[in-house]
Design a protein around this motif. Sequence first.
Motif, PDB file in Angstrom:
ATOM      1  N   VAL A 605       0.770  -1.154   0.013  1.00 41.04           N
ATOM      2  CA  VAL A 605      -0.040  -0.141  -0.229  1.00 41.04           C
ATOM      3  C   VAL A 605       0.929   1.223  -0.047  1.00 41.04           C
ATOM      4  CG1 VAL A 605      -1.723   1.168   1.297  1.00 41.04           C
ATOM      5  CG2 VAL A 605      -1.974  -1.098   1.054  1.00 41.04           C
ATOM      6  N   THR A 606       1.919   1.275   0.817  1.00 44.51           N
ATOM      7  CA  THR A 606       2.784   2.446   0.946  1.00 44.51           C
ATOM      8  C   THR A 606       4.099   2.689   0.108  1.00 44.51           C
ATOM      9  OG1 THR A 606       3.927   1.602   2.989  1.00 44.51           O
ATOM     10  CG2 THR A 606       1.857   2.733   3.306  1.00 44.51           C
ATOM     11  N   ARG A 607       4.637   1.297  -0.208  1.00 40.50           N
ATOM     12  CA  ARG A 607       5.807   1.047  -1.108  1.00 40.50           C
ATOM     13  C   ARG A 607       7.132   1.461  -0.279  1.00 40.50           C
ATOM     14  NH1 ARG A 607       3.417   0.890  -6.375  1.00 40.50           N
ATOM     15  NH2 ARG A 607       1.129   0.276  -5.641  1.00 40.50           N
ATOM     16  N   MET A 608       6.912   1.449   1.024  1.00 42.70           N
ATOM     17  CA  MET A 608       7.877   1.637   1.856  1.00 42.70           C
ATOM     18  C   MET A 608       8.571   0.242   1.856  1.00 42.70           C
ATOM     19  SD  MET A 608       5.748   3.141   5.166  1.00 42.70           S
ATOM     20  CE  MET A 608       6.828   2.435   6.181  1.00 42.70           C
ATOM     21  N   THR A 609      10.074   0.383   2.015  1.00 40.35           N
ATOM     22  CA  THR A 609      10.753  -0.790   1.936  1.00 40.35           C
ATOM     23  C   THR A 609      11.638  -0.945   3.159  1.00 40.35           C
ATOM     24  OG1 THR A 609      12.308   0.334   0.598  1.00 40.35           O
ATOM     25  CG2 THR A 609      10.749  -1.334  -0.542  1.00 40.35           C
ATOM     26  N   VAL A 610      13.054  -0.133   3.110  1.00 36.26           N
ATOM     27  CA  VAL A 610      13.736  -0.238   4.473  1.00 36.26           C
ATOM     28  C   VAL A 610      13.134   0.058   5.660  1.00 36.26           C
ATOM     29  CG1 VAL A 610      16.246   0.579   5.061  1.00 36.26           C
ATOM     30  CG2 VAL A 610      15.597   0.224   2.670  1.00 36.26           C
ATOM     31  N   SER A 611      12.503   1.257   5.732  1.00 35.94           N
ATOM     32  CA  SER A 611      11.892   1.767   6.950  1.00 35.94           C
ATOM     33  C   SER A 611      11.005   0.613   7.234  1.00 35.94           C
ATOM     34  CB  SER A 611      11.436   3.035   6.893  1.00 35.94           C
ATOM     35  OG  SER A 611      10.222   3.039   5.718  1.00 35.94           O
ATOM     36  N   LEU A 612      10.181   0.108   6.617  1.00 37.54           N
ATOM     37  CA  LEU A 612       9.244  -0.800   6.816  1.00 37.54           C
ATOM     38  C   LEU A 612       9.675  -2.173   7.631  1.00 37.54           C
ATOM     39  CD1 LEU A 612       6.300  -2.003   6.987  1.00 37.54           C
ATOM     40  CD2 LEU A 612       6.789  -2.729   4.516  1.00 37.54           C
ATOM     41  N   VAL A 613      10.798  -2.678   7.018  1.00 33.65           N
ATOM     42  CA  VAL A 613      11.483  -3.806   7.774  1.00 33.65           C
ATOM     43  C   VAL A 613      12.130  -3.435   9.038  1.00 33.65           C
ATOM     44  CG1 VAL A 613      13.503  -5.460   7.330  1.00 33.65           C
ATOM     45  CG2 VAL A 613      12.036  -4.712   5.522  1.00 33.65           C
ATOM     46  N   VAL A 614      12.621  -2.205   9.135  1.00 35.94           N
ATOM     47  CA  VAL A 614      13.086  -1.675  10.444  1.00 35.94           C
ATOM     48  C   VAL A 614      11.900  -1.483  11.406  1.00 35.94           C
ATOM     49  CG1 VAL A 614      14.521   0.066  11.871  1.00 35.94           C
ATOM     50  CG2 VAL A 614      15.114  -0.853   9.596  1.00 35.94           C
ATOM     51  N   ILE A 615      10.865  -1.039  11.043  1.00 33.60           N
ATOM     52  CA  ILE A 615       9.668  -0.703  11.923  1.00 33.60           C
ATOM     53  C   ILE A 615       9.226  -1.821  12.516  1.00 33.60           C
ATOM     54  CG2 ILE A 615       7.384  -0.231  11.729  1.00 33.60           C
ATOM     55  CD1 ILE A 615       8.136   2.194  10.454  1.00 33.60           C
ATOM     56  N   MET A 616       9.075  -3.173  11.493  1.00 28.52           N
ATOM     57  CA  MET A 616       8.556  -4.331  11.855  1.00 28.52           C
ATOM     58  C   MET A 616       9.274  -5.143  12.791  1.00 28.52           C
ATOM     59  SD  MET A 616       5.469  -4.591  10.499  1.00 28.52           S
ATOM     60  CE  MET A 616       5.194  -6.262  11.036  1.00 28.52           C
ATOM     61  N   PHE A 617      10.657  -5.024  12.646  1.00 25.07           N
ATOM     62  CA  PHE A 617      11.355  -5.929  13.787  1.00 25.07           C
ATOM     63  C   PHE A 617      11.628  -5.125  15.088  1.00 25.07           C
ATOM     64  CE2 PHE A 617      15.417  -4.107  11.889  1.00 25.07           C
ATOM     65  CZ  PHE A 617      15.995  -3.373  12.930  1.00 25.07           C
ATOM     66  N   GLU A 618      11.606  -3.748  14.860  1.00 23.10           N
ATOM     67  CA  GLU A 618      11.347  -2.950  16.156  1.00 23.10           C
ATOM     68  C   GLU A 618      10.063  -2.939  16.845  1.00 23.10           C
ATOM     69  OE1 GLU A 618      13.761   0.905  16.668  1.00 23.10           O
ATOM     70  OE2 GLU A 618      12.884   0.937  14.673  1.00 23.10           O
ATOM     71  N   LEU A 619       9.071  -3.273  16.153  1.00 27.20           N
ATOM     72  CA  LEU A 619       7.499  -3.335  16.687  1.00 27.20           C
ATOM     73  C   LEU A 619       7.093  -4.745  17.415  1.00 27.20           C
ATOM     74  CD1 LEU A 619       4.725  -2.025  16.220  1.00 27.20           C
ATOM     75  CD2 LEU A 619       4.443  -3.235  14.218  1.00 27.20           C
ATOM     76  N   THR A 620       8.044  -5.671  16.786  1.00 28.45           N
ATOM     77  CA  THR A 620       7.885  -7.099  17.464  1.00 28.45           C
ATOM     78  C   THR A 620       8.877  -7.607  17.932  1.00 28.45           C
ATOM     79  OG1 THR A 620       8.681  -7.967  15.213  1.00 28.45           O
ATOM     80  CG2 THR A 620       6.186  -7.748  15.423  1.00 28.45           C
ATOM     81  N   GLY A 621       9.989  -7.149  18.024  1.00 29.97           N
ATOM     82  CA  GLY A 621      11.430  -7.827  18.507  1.00 29.97           C
ATOM     83  C   GLY A 621      11.784  -8.847  18.089  1.00 29.97           C
ATOM     84  N   GLY A 622      11.332  -8.980  16.606  1.00 32.30           N
ATOM     85  CA  GLY A 622      11.659 -10.294  15.682  1.00 32.30           C
ATOM     86  C   GLY A 622      12.894  -9.879  14.845  1.00 32.30           C
ATOM     87  N   LEU A 623      14.029  -9.625  15.656  1.00 34.36           N
ATOM     88  CA  LEU A 623      15.369  -9.332  14.578  1.00 34.36           C
ATOM     89  C   LEU A 623      15.774 -10.408  14.060  1.00 34.36           C
ATOM     90  CD1 LEU A 623      17.204  -7.090  14.438  1.00 34.36           C
ATOM     91  CD2 LEU A 623      18.621  -7.885  16.494  1.00 34.36           C
ATOM     92  N   GLU A 624      15.632 -11.699  14.528  1.00 36.77           N
ATOM     93  CA  GLU A 624      16.233 -12.946  13.787  1.00 36.77           C
ATOM     94  C   GLU A 624      15.203 -12.955  12.342  1.00 36.77           C
ATOM     95  OE1 GLU A 624      16.173 -17.838  14.568  1.00 36.77           O
ATOM     96  OE2 GLU A 624      15.487 -16.419  16.256  1.00 36.77           O
TER      97      GLU A 624
END
Length: 837
Positions: A605-624
């Motif tokens: 929907v937003t066409r975000m890439t780098v920032s989206l991945v970083v937001i998602m692993f910060e959001l969930t703590g799922g760095l792995e």
Amino acid sequence: PASTAFPCRGKHILAPAEMDNAGYNTGSFDGLHQVSDDVDDDDEMVDIAGATLDFSNTDDDPPLNSGGYEEHSPGRGMNGAGGPTAMMDPLEDPVPGVGTYEDFNTIDWVREKSKDRDRHREITSKSKESMGALLHRISDAFSGWLLMLLVGLMSGALAGGIDISAHWLTDMKEGVCLNGFWFNHEHCCWTSNEPTFKERDKCPDWKSWAELIVGTGEGGFAYVVNYMMFMFWALLFSFLAVTLVKSFAPYACGSGIPEIKTILSGFIIRGYLGKWTLIVKTITLVLAVSSGLSLGKEGPLVHVACCCANILCHLFTKYRKNEAKRREVLSAAAAVGVSVAFGAPIGGVLFSLEEVSYYFPLKTLWRSFFAALVAAFTLRSINPFGNSRLVLFYVEFHAPWHLLELGPFILLGIFGGLWGALFIRANIAWCRRRKTTLLGHYPIVEVLVVAGVTALVSFPNSYTRMSGAELIKELFNDCSLLDSSQLCRYKQDTNATAGTSAGNGLADRPADSGLYTALWQLSLALLFKMGITVVTFGMKVPSGLFIPSMAVGAIAGRLLGVGMEQLAYYNHDWAIFRGWCTPGADCITPGLYAMVGAAACLGGVTRMTVSLVVIMFELTGGLEYIVPLMAATMTSKWVADAFGREGIYEAHIRLNGYPFLEPKEEFEHKSLAVDVMRPRRADPALAVLTQEGMTVEEAEALVASTRYSGFPVVVSQESQRLVGFVLRRDLLISIDNARQRQEGVVSSSQVLFTEHPPAQAADAPPPVRLRSLLDLSPFTVADHTPMDITVDIFRKLGLRQCLVTHNGRLLGIITKKDILKHMAQMANRDPDSILFN
């Protein structure tokens, strides 16, 4: 003049004049002398220039004042000459309004940066003269960091209050706490010893509305009572939200990110980041989220943070008087907004850099990082979720992912891309219909109908009844042995349990009938969410898109994850599962699929890439799980780009006709500057001023007979040799000021742009000297300059206009609007859709 309506407003805004726009008001300039003290701060703030606001369609909308200009201290122009103090002879007082911008205009980045450099040089040179000047220099250098500290603190505090209030009002739709009505369901049950793992939401202190009204929570009548109360609160909250927006702050509707992107590119929208917008958006955001509408608070929190930054800018002269410097602060504030929305400070900085900022120097990167840190710390101190974490979605998956799972992850990416492209087209078509039909004239009715339908359909299904954030948290959940969630209804397989692999994860188990019921409910919830979000986004209430998009993806991901889990359980001897998914092993984690699906849909929907991945692993703590997230996000972007390169925010910018040059868009045509410039062959000659020989009357007549926002100054009409460029606004203010304050100025007085005045007759009236208004180094291109280079110049320097010359002679002018119209024409779109400039 042509008119357009903002997508979330029930009013029309007439297209303002810039270079060629019709309908420019050339009337009286009596209002130009009001100083800033007479004007509401709301109208001084970052703004869109000179538009007439027509509120005939909605009587409740208050007009936004356009009068009143801040009294600017003398500044030095790009030519190095003195500022407005040197404008007239003999009077050398600063003229209020010169160097400022009208509503719905584009700022001159080059002039603003030049003013700031001159101011900085002056402070530096004076700092060697006295201790007071040295302290002033130190405080000036420190003011940016202090401003970032204040923005972070204010935004973090507001975000914490919004989170707590929204959680409380959302729970109020289902019941009330007897210990205190201000407690939400979770807080109410904290002190109770009654809740169990199987009935974690049951406690004697929390009563549903049926228990309060009819004395029992069981039975058909109790269900109907709870249903009616749920709809009552949903309609009440949505009615209050839309009424407050419509009556007090029309700019508080929508996401705000398309307008923030346009403002950061240099456009001015007065009142959009004002105090009334901030107050109303904060209150109505809580109401809109609590009403159960398919929207989120994350996008509007970026708008709230930018409002905070804009208001706080007025405490510091450096930022109050310079639009370019203020936009650096707003870029940092966009990072703060995402930081407090998701508890993701690094992702917020990257979001501002990748998605919203037009000009992002290294200094702004550091300050964004600091402000996002302060905001995250403030939010963590408030602890709005009661889990001692910054985020609501923190998860811990116990099983690692396997390389073969990249196939399903890429499938989720394809789904996210297809959903993103479909959503953008459907939403833009609906918003265009809203603008061009009677639907846009009745925003309150529209919101109430959508809220009523949403509540009516949502209540029977537990997955649509809960808020979007709670739904995502449920879908991300990794089932434990004592988990009572419907999504964790598995049959107990004693053999598998005995053979559980090392670690804390449970072995894959066969699904129970309760899980199949939950999957059917999720499938219906998916279809409902996909449809209702299309019509909800863009209504006249604060509405974010992050949570609804993530919810759609998380549902699809969870469905696929459970399907993969059951496939692996019953077919562990297949070649694709052999070797890594043995019986009794914890192979597939459905919650991980939900997380990857959420990222894929949001990326589509937003066409975000780098920032989206970083937001998602910060959001969930799922760095792995960065690699699955990256694979799904890139796939969703590629698939969505195949149907159109615009994200949802760029699509809404184009829908509204904002003059925004998209930095990501390539200019692929072979046009030359002479093909785009005006005047064209059949047009009248270019309107110019001469450096000497024109009277005040002739200059005013030229301005009154045209609608241009600036005029080239040439040596003479015959030679057309370029001298400089003067803005319409500065010219009118200065002539009007000279008439009132300079003795002897009449209509026959000469208007001079020369450095040394020519000899005049003894009885001639005194001339009006306007040399200091002149930009002596306007940007020029040769007539055969390729347009792709010209477009790059406009993007990278933030130009308002560029003059076209041939062998030093002036031929024409290119404005940002000309470029946007030309690009629209080349793309087979209506060039007249670009209405603002």
